[in-house]
Motif scaffolding. Structure first.
Motif, PDB file in Angstrom:
ATOM      1  N   LYS A  21       0.834  -1.200   0.000  1.00 17.30           N
ATOM      2  CA  LYS A  21       0.000   0.000   0.000  1.00 17.30           C
ATOM      3  C   LYS A  21       0.871   1.254   0.000  1.00 17.30           C
ATOM      4  N   ALA A  22       0.767   2.043  -1.072  1.00 17.64           N
ATOM      5  CA  ALA A  22       1.603   3.246  -1.216  1.00 17.64           C
ATOM      6  C   ALA A  22       1.080   4.362  -0.315  1.00 17.64           C
ATOM      7  N   SER A  78       4.155  -1.921   8.145  1.00 15.05           N
ATOM      8  CA  SER A  78       4.781  -2.285   6.864  1.00 15.05           C
ATOM      9  C   SER A  78       4.787  -3.795   6.664  1.00 15.05           C
ATOM     10  N   PHE A  79       4.452  -4.541   7.714  1.00 14.73           N
ATOM     11  CA  PHE A  79       4.426  -6.002   7.639  1.00 14.73           C
ATOM     12  C   PHE A  79       3.013  -6.556   7.451  1.00 14.73           C
ATOM     13  N   THR A  80       2.059  -5.679   7.104  1.00  9.45           N
ATOM     14  CA  THR A  80       0.701  -6.157   6.840  1.00  9.45           C
ATOM     15  C   THR A  80       0.208  -5.617   5.512  1.00  9.45           C
ATOM     16  N   ILE A  88       1.473  -0.053   5.044  1.00 14.16           N
ATOM     17  CA  ILE A  88       2.295   0.959   4.389  1.00 14.16           C
ATOM     18  C   ILE A  88       3.480   0.245   3.757  1.00 14.16           C
ATOM     19  N   ARG A  89       3.815   0.593   2.522  1.00 15.87           N
ATOM     20  CA  ARG A  89       4.951  -0.042   1.862  1.00 15.87           C
ATOM     21  C   ARG A  89       6.240   0.209   2.646  1.00 15.87           C
ATOM     22  N   PRO A  90       7.092  -0.809   2.788  1.00 14.27           N
ATOM     23  CA  PRO A  90       8.361  -0.608   3.499  1.00 14.27           C
ATOM     24  C   PRO A  90       9.187   0.551   2.941  1.00 14.27           C
TER      25      PRO A  90
END
Length: 232
Positions: free
Chosen positions: A119-120, A182-184, A190-192
């Motif tokens: 997700k950006a 960032s891990f979901t 949220i993108r890493p």
């Protein structure tokens, strides 16, 4: 200062951050499952997050201060209420607790325990929103402690509930929570690769909040005289 030793304080920080993230991620998954209306899903994500903050700060605040947030811990370190070693340990516990919280949420919904988000969430407006969110959170905490300490759990819970809706970023306001999210690859992800901008903005907003509130909350009795010679 807390009367609890460091191991208990670290467990409180890890536990609180884990339960906070489990609520953020889990309620996002639940909301996404129950409705395709983004506004309704966001509301379903917002209310549990604000509610759990009231609970967690109330029950764990007496142990560790209930920071659950590296930016908040940095603020208290700059206020000299935490040592450099303490803040490093707090941040480590918060980040690990946050990742555990994502795993807990995924486990409850039969998803892979860790799944990199796609997700950006990026751009100047999003970063500015995160700085505003963190600024407001720190201002709320510091003014709450100064004027109405017993109300701090409610103040923080209500602030985050509001900030979900008035910020373009939906108010992460927390580097540990951002890392965990960032891990979901779900509603709250949220993108890493978008993390650095969010984390930098959160720390900047928190520091600006500290600087302004340090001045704003200083009473005239505490302030130095405008003309020192007049005191002679």
């Amino acid at each position: 200062m807390s009367g609890y030793d460091m191991p208990r304080r670290l467990v409180a920080e890890a536990l609180g951050t884990a339960l906070l993230v489990a609520t953020v991620v889990g309620s996002g998954i639940m909301a996404e499952t129950l409705t395709k209306d983004t506004a309704v899903a966001l509301l379903g994500n917002t209310l549990p997050t604000g509610a759990i903050l009231v609970v967690l700060i109330t029950i764990l605040g007496p142990i560790s201060g209930a920071h659950f947030n590296p930016a908040v811990s940095l603020v208290f370190a700059l206020k000299r209420e935490l040592t450099a070693r303490d803040v490093a340990l707090y941040i480590g516990a918060q980040v690990l607790g946050g990742i555990l919280g994502t795993m807990i949420a995924h486990g409850m919904f039969a998803l892979p325990l860790l799944d990199a988000s796609m997700k950006a969430r990026t751009g100047g407006a999003q970063w500015f929103a995160e700085a505003v969110a963190a600024f407001g959170l720190v201002a709320t905490i510091l003014a709450g402690i100064r004027f109405q300490r017993a109300a701090v759990p409610w103040l923080v819970g209500l602030y985050i509930t509001a900030a979900y809706w008035f910020t373009a970023s939906t108010s992460f306001a927390n580097p540990a929570v951002a890392i965990a999210r960032s891990f979901t690859n779900t509603f709250s992800g949220i993108r890493p690769r978008d993390l650095p901008g969010f984390i930098a903005a959160e720390f900047c907003g928190a520091i600006i909040g500290l600087m302004l509130m340090a001045w704003l909350l200083r009473s005239s009795k505490e302030a130095p005289p405008l003309n020192p010679e007049a005191e002679l």
